[in-house]
Enzyme design. Structure first.
Site, PDB file in Angstrom:
ATOM      1  N   LYS A 199       0.855  -1.197   0.000  1.00  0.00           N
ATOM      2  CA  LYS A 199       0.000   0.000   0.000  1.00  0.00           C
ATOM      3  C   LYS A 199       0.878   1.229   0.000  1.00  0.00           C
ATOM      4  CE  LYS A 199      -1.960   2.745   2.948  1.00  0.00           C
ATOM      5  NZ  LYS A 199      -1.874   4.030   2.220  1.00  0.00           N
ATOM      6  N   CYS A 308      13.254  10.356   8.183  1.00  0.00           N
ATOM      7  CA  CYS A 308      13.158   9.788   9.525  1.00  0.00           C
ATOM      8  C   CYS A 308      14.504   9.919  10.249  1.00  0.00           C
ATOM      9  CB  CYS A 308      12.718   8.340   9.447  1.00  0.00           C
ATOM     10  SG  CYS A 308      13.560   7.432   8.160  1.00  0.00           S
ATOM     11  N   GLU A 405       9.540  14.583  17.000  1.00  0.00           N
ATOM     12  CA  GLU A 405       9.937  14.609  15.591  1.00  0.00           C
ATOM     13  C   GLU A 405       9.103  15.678  14.869  1.00  0.00           C
ATOM     14  OE1 GLU A 405       8.808  11.245  12.954  1.00  0.00           O
ATOM     15  OE2 GLU A 405      10.898  11.332  12.317  1.00  0.00           O
TER      16      GLU A 405
HETATM   17  P1  NAI Z   1       1.441   7.767   8.811  1.00  0.00           P
HETATM   18  O1  NAI Z   1       2.203   6.851   9.698  1.00  0.00           O
HETATM   19  O2  NAI Z   1       0.022   8.077   9.158  1.00  0.00           O
HETATM   20  O3  NAI Z   1       1.422   7.202   7.301  1.00  0.00           O
HETATM   21  C1  NAI Z   1       2.351   6.315   6.763  1.00  0.00           C
HETATM   22  C2  NAI Z   1       1.622   5.200   6.014  1.00  0.00           C
HETATM   23  O4  NAI Z   1       0.790   4.499   6.933  1.00  0.00           O
HETATM   24  C3  NAI Z   1       0.696   5.696   4.902  1.00  0.00           C
HETATM   25  O5  NAI Z   1       0.715   4.774   3.831  1.00  0.00           O
HETATM   26  C4  NAI Z   1      -0.667   5.668   5.573  1.00  0.00           C
HETATM   27  O6  NAI Z   1      -1.737   5.540   4.662  1.00  0.00           O
HETATM   28  C5  NAI Z   1      -0.547   4.448   6.454  1.00  0.00           C
HETATM   29  N1  NAI Z   1      -1.451   4.434   7.607  1.00  0.00           N
HETATM   30  C6  NAI Z   1      -1.954   5.483   8.302  1.00  0.00           C
HETATM   31  N2  NAI Z   1      -2.765   5.045   9.292  1.00  0.00           N
HETATM   32  C7  NAI Z   1      -2.779   3.690   9.227  1.00  0.00           C
HETATM   33  C8  NAI Z   1      -3.419   2.660   9.989  1.00  0.00           C
HETATM   34  N3  NAI Z   1      -4.227   2.950  11.031  1.00  0.00           N
HETATM   35  N4  NAI Z   1      -3.179   1.372   9.666  1.00  0.00           N
HETATM   36  C9  NAI Z   1      -2.367   1.058   8.629  1.00  0.00           C
HETATM   37  N5  NAI Z   1      -1.753   1.995   7.863  1.00  0.00           N
HETATM   38  C10 NAI Z   1      -1.941   3.289   8.165  1.00  0.00           C
HETATM   39  O7  NAI Z   1       2.279   9.100   8.693  1.00  0.00           O
HETATM   40  P2  NAI Z   1       1.762  10.545   8.180  1.00  0.00           P
HETATM   41  O8  NAI Z   1       0.425  10.824   8.758  1.00  0.00           O
HETATM   42  O9  NAI Z   1       1.909  10.598   6.724  1.00  0.00           O
HETATM   43  O10 NAI Z   1       2.859  11.490   8.815  1.00  0.00           O
HETATM   44  C11 NAI Z   1       2.778  11.844  10.197  1.00  0.00           C
HETATM   45  C12 NAI Z   1       4.146  11.883  10.825  1.00  0.00           C
HETATM   46  O11 NAI Z   1       4.717  10.596  10.776  1.00  0.00           O
HETATM   47  C13 NAI Z   1       5.165  12.771  10.138  1.00  0.00           C
HETATM   48  O12 NAI Z   1       5.061  14.098  10.540  1.00  0.00           O
HETATM   49  C14 NAI Z   1       6.440  12.136  10.605  1.00  0.00           C
HETATM   50  O13 NAI Z   1       6.757  12.598  11.886  1.00  0.00           O
HETATM   51  C15 NAI Z   1       6.121  10.666  10.661  1.00  0.00           C
HETATM   52  N6  NAI Z   1       6.559   9.956   9.461  1.00  0.00           N
HETATM   53  C16 NAI Z   1       7.686   9.197   9.509  1.00  0.00           C
HETATM   54  C17 NAI Z   1       8.153   8.588   8.376  1.00  0.00           C
HETATM   55  C18 NAI Z   1       9.386   7.754   8.400  1.00  0.00           C
HETATM   56  O14 NAI Z   1      10.046   7.650   7.380  1.00  0.00           O
HETATM   57  N7  NAI Z   1       9.713   7.101   9.472  1.00  0.00           N
HETATM   58  C19 NAI Z   1       7.505   8.743   7.091  1.00  0.00           C
HETATM   59  C20 NAI Z   1       6.286   9.505   7.140  1.00  0.00           C
HETATM   60  C21 NAI Z   1       5.861  10.100   8.284  1.00  0.00           C
END
Ligand code: NAI
Ligand code: MG
Length: 501
Positions: A199, A308, A405
């Site tokens: 996904k 990250c 973060e």
């Molecule tokens: P997120 O963790 O919500 O999204 C990342 C992925 O998870 C997307 O594909 C999303 O559709 C999916 N997702 C969201 N809720 C889910 C659920 N309940 N069950 C399964 N999949 C789910 O991150 P978001 O909202 O885009 O960003 C929020 C914060 O997360 C950012 O500000 C940052 O701090 C952090 N982040 C960290 C990343 C990393 O590389 N470690 C990448 C993106 C965001």
């Protein structure tokens, strides 16, 4: 910022790719969401709609998982020779390179990153990951084990281990490096013979869909890779909880990472997580300061801070603190902010309005809590999601800007007197993804690297990635590693076979 001036002209293949609503790949077929729903994809430098994709939900997840299950249980993939599998994976890498410009433009348009960065880093690194993993297909080996079973002293055994693919893997990825995150996840899964439902992030679905076409062209059998577009709660959550999924691999927020663990706990699926970070970047007084200052700026401002592993907590030894702060601030002022497709751009927009609001919220909280803004601190313009590269001083670990973060181009900077005083502060975080050390003293460099609680420590460099080098986190930065040999182990089960002979 005049974003409209000198854009890279869109490649004809990119223009035609985004013109019609994109479908998703299930069981080797491109199909619409069963509900018929679609959603918009935006250009983060203008907020304008650039494409529409399928809004997949539980019914689509069910179909994709069923296809992956069939492909694993009875398809050719897990049974074909490792050499054949490796050649298909190698070809995916070749096709990525052959379509480099198209993929780089899609990535820049969708995510906002500078086109030059997408061309030089995102796309070639993705190709290299497949090339690296392809070589492992023929090299996944078990061990032979000599047994000494005390209660059968006269028996002889031939005991050995097999590394078998774990099965159907759900992979959920974020938007900061859309193509590269897909590659990091798919490479080891395919190499080990797993089948996948991927996904992609709702903010940046385009390059993953194009990659899926290239995987088909490379010869992946139907159902081995299924790619869904959709939202977290309605598509990601049912995928993570699906009873026919054997493992979930997730990259994203720590908050959602914890939800994934809960979703997987019903049937104890295997889980790997690559989550957030608040990485310390440490400049000692004997460092080459030109190198360290440029490196510290790159550590936080690369990809607009949406990494990250961003070096978001900068520590500088007292005697050089002023010079380091001034130097990083000077770099920040010099960064050309603009649309990713403008070849002059050095830093593009944040990915979405949500991220813009989130980062601006942190900037406001920093001001309210008494942080000193050395440079930056505001949104740029009122079109698109641009934020100024920002340096904050005078923070403490209780302030949100130092504790949490931010995932934007915002660094906090602090002086320290000695490494003894520094290490507890550097390690004072729930996260432990990465760290940097800048020094010309080889002993201090390695001693500090050993003391830092982080999955990667860069010495006199930062943001260096290689398909062969494992990446992942201590503490709440995650479980497991991506890339390198370590990633492969996390997509296999070890079977011990014991024969009495
Ligand atoms: P997120 O963790 O919500 O999204 C990342 C992925 O998870 C997307 O594909 C999303 O559709 C999916 N997702 C969201 N809720 C889910 C659920 N309940 N069950 C399964 N999949 C789910 O991150 P978001 O909202 O885009 O960003 C929020 C914060 O997360 C950012 O500000 C940052 O701090 C952090 N982040 C960290 C990343 C990393 O590389 N470690 C990448 C993106 C965001
Ligand atoms: Mg979210």
């Amino acid at each position: 910022m005049n974003a409209q001036l000198q854009m890279t002209p869109l490649d004809a293949r990119v223009a035609s790719f985004i013109r019609k609503p994109r479908q998703v790949l299930i069981d080797g077929q491109w199909v619409a969401a069963k509900s018929g729903k679609t959603f918009e994809v935006y250009d983060p430098s203008t907020g304008a709609e650039i494409a529409r994709v399928a809004a997949c939900e539980k019914a689509d997840v069910d179909a994709a998982v069923a296809a992956a299950r069939r492909a694993f249980d009875s398809g050719p993939w897990a049974r074909m020779s490792p050499s054949q599998r490796g050649r298909i994976i190698w070809k995916i890498g070749d096709l990525i390179l052959q379509n480099l410009e198209e993929l780089a433009q899609l990535e820049s348009l969708d995510n906002g990153k500078p086109i030059g960065v997408a061309r030089a880093a995102d796309v070639p690194l993705a190709a290299d990951l497949f090339h690296y993993m392809a070589g492992w297909a023929t090299k996944l080996e078990g061990n032979t084990i000599g047994l000494s079973v005390p209660y059968t002293p006269d028996a002889q055994y031939h005991a050995f281990t097999r590394r078998e693919p774990i099965g159907v893997v759900a992979q959920i990825i974020p938007w900061n490096f859309p193509l590269l995150m897909a590659a990091w996840k798919l490479g080891p899964a395919l190499t080990t013979g797993c089948t996948v439902v991927l996904k992609v992030a709702e903010e940046t679905p385009l390059s993953g869909l194009r990659l899926a076409e290239l995987c088909q062209e490379a010869g992946l059998p139907p159902g081995v890779l299924n790619v869904l577009t959709g939202f977290g709660e309605t598509c990601g959550a049912p995928l993570a909880a699906h009873p026919q999924v054997d493992k979930v691999a997730f990259t994203g927020s720590t908050e959602v990472g914890k939800l994934i663990v809960k979703a997987a706990s019903n049937d104890l699926k295997k889980v790997t997580l690559e989550l957030g970070g608040k990485s310390p970047n440490i400049v000692l007084d004997d460092a080459d300061l030109d190198l360290a200052i440029a490196g510290a700026a790159n550590a936080i401002f690369f990809n607009h801070g949406q990494c990250c592993c961003a070096g978001s907590r900068l520590f500088a030894e007292e005697s050089i603190y002023d010079e380091v702060v001034a130097g990083v601030a000077e770099h920040a002022k010099g960064i050309k902010v603009g649309s990713g497709l403008d070849p002059q751009t050095e830093m593009g927009p944040l990915v979405s309005t949500e991220q813009l609001d989130r980062v601006c919220g942190f900037l406001d909280s920093g001001q309210a809590e008494g942080a000193e803004t050395v440079v930056g601190g505001r949104r740029v313009g009122d079109t698109g999601y641009f934020v100024e590269p920002t340096v904050l001083a005078g923070t403490n670990p209780q302030m949100k800007v130092e504790a949490e973060e931010i995932f934007g181009p915002v660094v906090t900077v602090k002086p320290f007197k000695s490494t003894d005083e520094l290490l507890p502060s550097a390690n004072q975080s729930n996260y432990g993804l990465a760290a940097g050390v800048w020094t010309n003293d080889i002993k201090k460099a390695h001693r500090t690297a050993a003391e830092l609680k982080a999955g990667t420590v860069w010495i006199n460099c930062y943001n260096v990635f290689d398909a062969a080098m494992p990446f992942g986190g201590y503490k709440e930065s995650g479980w497991g590693r991506e890339m390198g040999e370590e990633a492969l182990e996390l997509y296999t089960e070890v079977k011990a076979v014991c024969a009495q002979i």
